[in-house]
Design a protein around this motif. Structure first.
Motif, PDB file in Angstrom:
ATOM      1  N   HIS A  39       0.959  -0.951  -0.261  1.00 28.09           N
ATOM      2  CA  HIS A  39      -0.021  -0.170  -0.019  1.00 28.09           C
ATOM      3  C   HIS A  39       0.757   1.284   0.347  1.00 28.09           C
ATOM      4  O   HIS A  39       1.818   1.407   0.819  1.00 28.09           O
ATOM      5  CB  HIS A  39      -1.209  -0.039   0.779  1.00 28.09           C
ATOM      6  N   ASP A  40       1.296   2.105  -1.046  1.00 24.37           N
ATOM      7  CA  ASP A  40       1.960   3.714  -1.469  1.00 24.37           C
ATOM      8  C   ASP A  40       1.107   3.822  -0.105  1.00 24.37           C
ATOM      9  O   ASP A  40      -0.032   4.226  -0.306  1.00 24.37           O
ATOM     10  CB  ASP A  40       1.664   3.667  -2.344  1.00 24.37           C
ATOM     11  N   THR A  41       2.014   5.238   0.149  1.00 24.74           N
ATOM     12  CA  THR A  41       1.624   6.391   1.547  1.00 24.74           C
ATOM     13  C   THR A  41       2.595   6.686   0.662  1.00 24.74           C
ATOM     14  O   THR A  41       3.662   7.347   0.460  1.00 24.74           O
ATOM     15  CB  THR A  41       2.030   5.960   2.958  1.00 24.74           C
ATOM     16  N   PHE A  42       1.689   8.315   1.402  1.00 24.48           N
ATOM     17  CA  PHE A  42       2.694   9.348   0.399  1.00 24.48           C
ATOM     18  C   PHE A  42       3.241  10.784   2.116  1.00 24.48           C
ATOM     19  O   PHE A  42       1.728  10.881   2.365  1.00 24.48           O
ATOM     20  CB  PHE A  42       1.806  10.536  -0.421  1.00 24.48           C
ATOM     21  N   TRP A  43       4.189  11.073   2.099  1.00 24.28           N
ATOM     22  CA  TRP A  43       3.890  12.276   3.597  1.00 24.28           C
ATOM     23  C   TRP A  43       5.470  12.610   2.629  1.00 24.28           C
ATOM     24  O   TRP A  43       6.058  12.333   2.075  1.00 24.28           O
ATOM     25  CB  TRP A  43       3.624  11.920   4.453  1.00 24.28           C
ATOM     26  N   GLN A  44       5.942  13.514   3.723  1.00 28.37           N
ATOM     27  CA  GLN A  44       7.241  14.346   3.594  1.00 28.37           C
ATOM     28  C   GLN A  44       7.564  14.394   5.701  1.00 28.37           C
ATOM     29  O   GLN A  44       6.878  14.541   5.793  1.00 28.37           O
ATOM     30  CB  GLN A  44       7.204  15.916   3.337  1.00 28.37           C
ATOM     31  N   THR A  45       9.266  15.015   5.367  1.00 29.36           N
ATOM     32  CA  THR A  45       9.603  14.985   6.731  1.00 29.36           C
ATOM     33  C   THR A  45       8.633  16.554   7.044  1.00 29.36           C
ATOM     34  O   THR A  45       8.217  16.633   8.571  1.00 29.36           O
ATOM     35  CB  THR A  45      10.445  15.772   6.417  1.00 29.36           C
ATOM     36  N   GLU A  46       8.152  17.765   6.506  1.00 24.42           N
ATOM     37  CA  GLU A  46       7.973  18.553   6.987  1.00 24.42           C
ATOM     38  C   GLU A  46       5.985  18.148   7.846  1.00 24.42           C
ATOM     39  O   GLU A  46       5.528  18.744   8.282  1.00 24.42           O
ATOM     40  CB  GLU A  46       7.275  19.563   6.309  1.00 24.42           C
ATOM     41  N   GLY A 101       5.288  20.826  -2.860  1.00 19.88           N
ATOM     42  CA  GLY A 101       6.562  21.254  -3.550  1.00 19.88           C
ATOM     43  C   GLY A 101       6.968  19.610  -4.987  1.00 19.88           C
ATOM     44  O   GLY A 101       7.951  19.390  -4.773  1.00 19.88           O
ATOM     45  N   ASP A 102       5.668  19.251  -5.037  1.00 22.75           N
ATOM     46  CA  ASP A 102       5.009  17.982  -5.634  1.00 22.75           C
ATOM     47  C   ASP A 102       4.113  18.146  -6.689  1.00 22.75           C
ATOM     48  O   ASP A 102       3.558  18.371  -6.125  1.00 22.75           O
ATOM     49  CB  ASP A 102       5.870  15.865  -4.487  1.00 22.75           C
ATOM     50  N   ARG A 103       3.883  16.876  -7.601  1.00 21.05           N
ATOM     51  CA  ARG A 103       3.359  17.412  -8.650  1.00 21.05           C
ATOM     52  C   ARG A 103       2.143  16.174  -8.701  1.00 21.05           C
ATOM     53  O   ARG A 103       2.675  15.124  -8.857  1.00 21.05           O
ATOM     54  CB  ARG A 103       3.685  17.978  -9.817  1.00 21.05           C
ATOM     55  N   GLY A 149       5.910  13.860 -10.208  1.00 19.55           N
ATOM     56  CA  GLY A 149       7.351  14.290 -10.063  1.00 19.55           C
ATOM     57  C   GLY A 149       7.685  15.626  -9.255  1.00 19.55           C
ATOM     58  O   GLY A 149       6.499  15.856  -8.506  1.00 19.55           O
ATOM     59  N   ARG A 150       8.606  15.851  -8.213  1.00 19.75           N
ATOM     60  CA  ARG A 150       9.566  16.583  -7.351  1.00 19.75           C
ATOM     61  C   ARG A 150       8.674  18.064  -8.729  1.00 19.75           C
ATOM     62  O   ARG A 150       9.075  18.244  -9.821  1.00 19.75           O
ATOM     63  CB  ARG A 150      10.652  17.004  -6.684  1.00 19.75           C
ATOM     64  N   ASP A 151       8.457  19.169  -7.540  1.00 21.39           N
ATOM     65  CA  ASP A 151       8.999  20.063  -8.333  1.00 21.39           C
ATOM     66  C   ASP A 151       9.317  20.885  -8.439  1.00 21.39           C
ATOM     67  O   ASP A 151       9.460  22.020  -8.751  1.00 21.39           O
ATOM     68  CB  ASP A 151       7.781  21.116  -8.222  1.00 21.39           C
TER      69      ASP A 151
HETATM   70  O1  PRX Z   1       8.892  13.763  -2.947  1.00 18.05           O
HETATM   71  C1  PRX Z   1       8.280  12.772  -2.779  1.00 18.05           C
HETATM   72  C2  PRX Z   1       9.076  11.863  -2.009  1.00 18.05           C
HETATM   73  O2  PRX Z   1       9.981  11.983  -0.797  1.00 18.05           O
HETATM   74  C3  PRX Z   1       8.957  13.228  -0.211  1.00 18.05           C
HETATM   75  C4  PRX Z   1       9.426  13.900   0.894  1.00 18.05           C
HETATM   76  O3  PRX Z   1      11.021  13.399   1.586  1.00 18.05           O
HETATM   77  P1  PRX Z   1      10.988  13.385   2.330  1.00 18.05           P
HETATM   78  O4  PRX Z   1      10.728  15.052   3.468  1.00 18.05           O
HETATM   79  O5  PRX Z   1      12.815  12.706   3.176  1.00 18.05           O
HETATM   80  O6  PRX Z   1      10.180  11.955   3.783  1.00 18.05           O
HETATM   81  C5  PRX Z   1      10.314  10.986   3.337  1.00 18.05           C
HETATM   82  C6  PRX Z   1       9.420   9.853   3.959  1.00 18.05           C
HETATM   83  C7  PRX Z   1       8.310  10.077   4.378  1.00 18.05           C
HETATM   84  C8  PRX Z   1       7.958  13.900  -1.104  1.00 18.05           C
HETATM   85  O7  PRX Z   1       7.801  15.299  -1.346  1.00 18.05           O
HETATM   86  N1  PRX Z   1       8.232  10.886  -1.418  1.00 18.05           N
HETATM   87  C9  PRX Z   1       7.183  10.257  -0.276  1.00 18.05           C
HETATM   88  N2  PRX Z   1       6.503   9.266  -0.759  1.00 18.05           N
HETATM   89  C10 PRX Z   1       6.573   9.243  -1.714  1.00 18.05           C
HETATM   90  C11 PRX Z   1       7.032  10.282  -2.718  1.00 18.05           C
HETATM   91  N3  PRX Z   1       6.736   9.830  -4.112  1.00 18.05           N
HETATM   92  C12 PRX Z   1       5.600   9.444  -4.459  1.00 18.05           C
HETATM   93  N4  PRX Z   1       4.743   8.732  -3.544  1.00 18.05           N
HETATM   94  C13 PRX Z   1       5.165   8.867  -2.767  1.00 18.05           C
HETATM   95  N5  PRX Z   1       4.634   7.864  -1.929  1.00 18.05           N
END
Ligand code: PRX
Length: 567
Positions: free
Chosen positions: A346-353, A433-435, A448-450
């Motif tokens: 299961h893909d999950t998306f998030w960031q450090t922020e 900062g992603d598209r 992709g990233r922006d």
């Molecule tokens: O570009 C996206 C990518 O990782 C970035 C965040 O990186 P970081 O702050 O080091 O945190 C990583 C772990 C939470 C995002 O802006 N990213 C993270 N998850 C995905 C992803 N890109 C595509 N699909 C994802 N599921």
């Protein structure tokens, strides 16, 4: 039965207040991540439950209950307090994935100090940049990494305490250095946890951007609310689960979901310090009877490369739920995991922020392989028009991923860099900062990233940091670092370098430069390829056009080059 139940229904009715109530938090009360992951779980009568099973690369095994963890974290906290570490000071963890790293994290938080985890493979320069920026007071490290700390200590006047967790007395310790034996010290039964409240700073995670040095994303103790509930709903953690997060706590996945989320749920975690290899990993899952596994696309692609035969050698039938984060999870990897393990990742998306998962695929919700899924309950996510910062209504149209503030684990600032923090918000949205685009069913699809940040094996590497380090090499006149496609790591670093007069390109020089960066920064930041060029393409204002170089590597349309000076 999954915790989240029907996604649409839960999304419609969920509020963060529900999560606060579940975890027993009343607004205005003290809240401390260190105590809530240890003391609170013990108070629920789970003191004798296993919190951590740790396996070293040589097969050594250590096991700790929640009560052991409560005592270890108390002991660490008391040690720090006795050495004069005050709430709000920064304490760095610079260790491999050993138990001291995990318990150190929670121990620091119990004192009210800010914990700053850094990847142990960082070289002295990467370490220096981050410790200097944070004005760090203390650092926990191991003998094997001590030389890297000693190399920079003279440049760090505020670093007054260097704690060596595995000192054996074989070499004398120097000024500012002290030994600490976590398991061998008399255990502290009672520690007065500092009464941090929701907005008290907790974790400082450094992350790379396109420009400037790495920035410290500052989190607060209230982040616990998001991390607890997302771990429960997305990772689907249940009472009897054995959970394995493959991420290193030097990065945010290893703390939000390798420490805080699972232990706030009172779940047993296992950790291996062994390197990546299919046999190691499958053997670990078999031995530990892992039920929930959180990993990354690079690892999954690495496993795919080693094939299905090796999968079949092991009994992996304990696996119940698989999740992935860090980079786009390609549809092939999702389908392969179904074939290999009988379960889809299961893909999950998030960031450090963001501090917690913000867009995800949930147990029970149909997966569209290749899609990141839908916003977490409590999260409003959109894709915005990059010129107006208004949500795009047209399905399938690409825009900027944005999250509507606030949510509990949103970062509160970049350390001493409020201006850059503010620039991340537009029109009432936090801009990731992603598209991405959103389809007719509300699923998000990553594009992709922006920006120019390089994502190698799920780790972000800033081009500026690499370029600055390259300039310190005597042969380098100017350089540009870009991401180049890679079948396993998604991207690897490629450096374009113009040499100073008197130097000529050669394979030896290329290797020397690669090694120079590996040692100074880290193996991740090391260019896998160096291309020597007479000069670099620049804009009229003199800025190096990384995007042009990157587009060439990716075989993309170069677009408008009219602003280039010398292309
Ligand atoms: O570009 C996206 C990518 O990782 C970035 C965040 O990186 P970081 O702050 O080091 O945190 C990583 C772990 C939470 C995002 O802006 N990213 C993270 N998850 C995905 C992803 N890109 C595509 N699909 C994802 N599921």
């Amino acid at each position: 039965m999954s915790h989240i139940g029907n996604y649409e229904e839960t999304y419609a009715k969920f509020t963060w207040r529900d999560a606060e109530r579940e975890i027993g938090y009343e607004p205005g009360d003290p809240i401390n991540i260190g105590a809530w992951c240890t003391d609170r779980i013990c108070a629920q009568g789970k003191g004798r439950k296993t919190a951590l099973v740790w396996e070293g690369h040589d097969g050594t095994r250590k096991q700790y209950t929640f009560d052991d963890m409560r005592l270890r974290t108390n002991t660490i906290a008391a040690f720090l307090r006795s050495h004069g570490i005050e709430p709000g000071e920064r304490v760095c963890l610079f260790m491999d994935k050993i138990p001291e790293l995990y318990f150190g994290f929670l121990g620091v938080l119990k004192t009210g100090a800010i914990v700053q985890p850094l990847f142990s493979a960082f070289g002295s320069e990467s370490l220096l940049t981050r410790l200097a920026d944070a004005g760090t007071s203390a650092i926990f490290t191991q003998k094997k990494h001590l030389a890297k700390v000693r190399a920079i200590v003279d440049q760090l006047p505020s670093l007054r305490l260097i704690i060596v967790v595995d000192d054996d007395g074989s070499k004398p310790l120097r000024e500012r250095e002290t030994a600490f034996d976590m398991d061998g010290s008399p255990q502290v039964e009672h520690f007065d946890v500092h009464p941090t409240t929701a907005e008290s700073p907790s974790v400082l995670h450094y992350t790379s951007g396109t420009t400037g040095k790495p920035k410290g994303a500052q989190h607060v103790h209230y982040s616990l609310i998001s991390q607890y509930i997302t771990a429960k709903y997305v990772l689907d953690l249940h009472e009897d689960d054995i959970y394995w997060c493959t991420a290193d706590p030097g990065w945010v996945t290893g703390t939000s979901y390798g420490i805080i989320g699972p232990w706030a749920n009172g779940v047993t975690q296992c950790v291996t310090d062994a390197g990546f290899k299919a046999d190691n990993w499958y053997g670990f899952i078999e031995r530990m009877r892992v039920t929930v596994w959180y990993s990354a696309p690079t690892a999954i692609r690495g496993l795919m490369k080693e094939g299905l035969d090796v999968v079949r050698k092991y009994d992996l039938s304990s696996l119940r739920h698989l999740c992935s984060v860090g980079e786009p999870l390609n549809a092939e990897a999702v389908l392969w995991s179904k074939e290999a393990f009988g379960k889809m990742f299961h893909d999950t998306f998030w960031q450090t922020e963001t501090g917690c998962i913000v867009i995800s695929n949930y147990p029970g919700m149909p997966i569209k392989p290749g899609s990141m899924g839908k916003p977490f309950p409590g999260i409003t996510a959109a894709v915005l028009d990059p010129s107006t910062y208004e949500p795009i209504a047209v399905k399938g149209e690409v825009g900027l991923i944005a999250i509507r503030p606030p949510w509990p684990s949103m970062f509160r600032t970049y350390w001493k860099n409020e201006e850059t923090y503010k620039a991340k918000f537009r029109n009432g949205w936090y801009i990731c900062g992603d598209r991405a685009s959103i389809d007719e069913d509300g699923y998000f699809w990553f594009i992709g990233r922006d920006d120019d940040v390089i994502n190698t094996a799920g780790h972000l590497v800033g081009p500026f940091e690499i370029e600055s380090a390259l300039l310190e090499h005597p042969a380098v006149a100017e350089s540009a670092a870009v991401g180049k496609p890679d079948p396993v790591n998604m991207e690897v670093v490629k450096a374009f370098i113009a040499l100073k007069p008197g130097y000529t390109p050669s394979k030896t020089l290329e290797l020397e430069i690669m090694n120079f960066i590996r040692k100074k920064l880290s193996p991740l930041a090391m260019p896998q390829e160096v291309e020597f060029v007479p000069s670099l393409p620049r804009t009229r204002s003199g800025k190096i056009m990384r995007r042009l170089l990157r587009a060439r590597e990716w075989g993309e349309e170069i677009g408008d080059t009219s602003t280039l000076e010398n292309d």
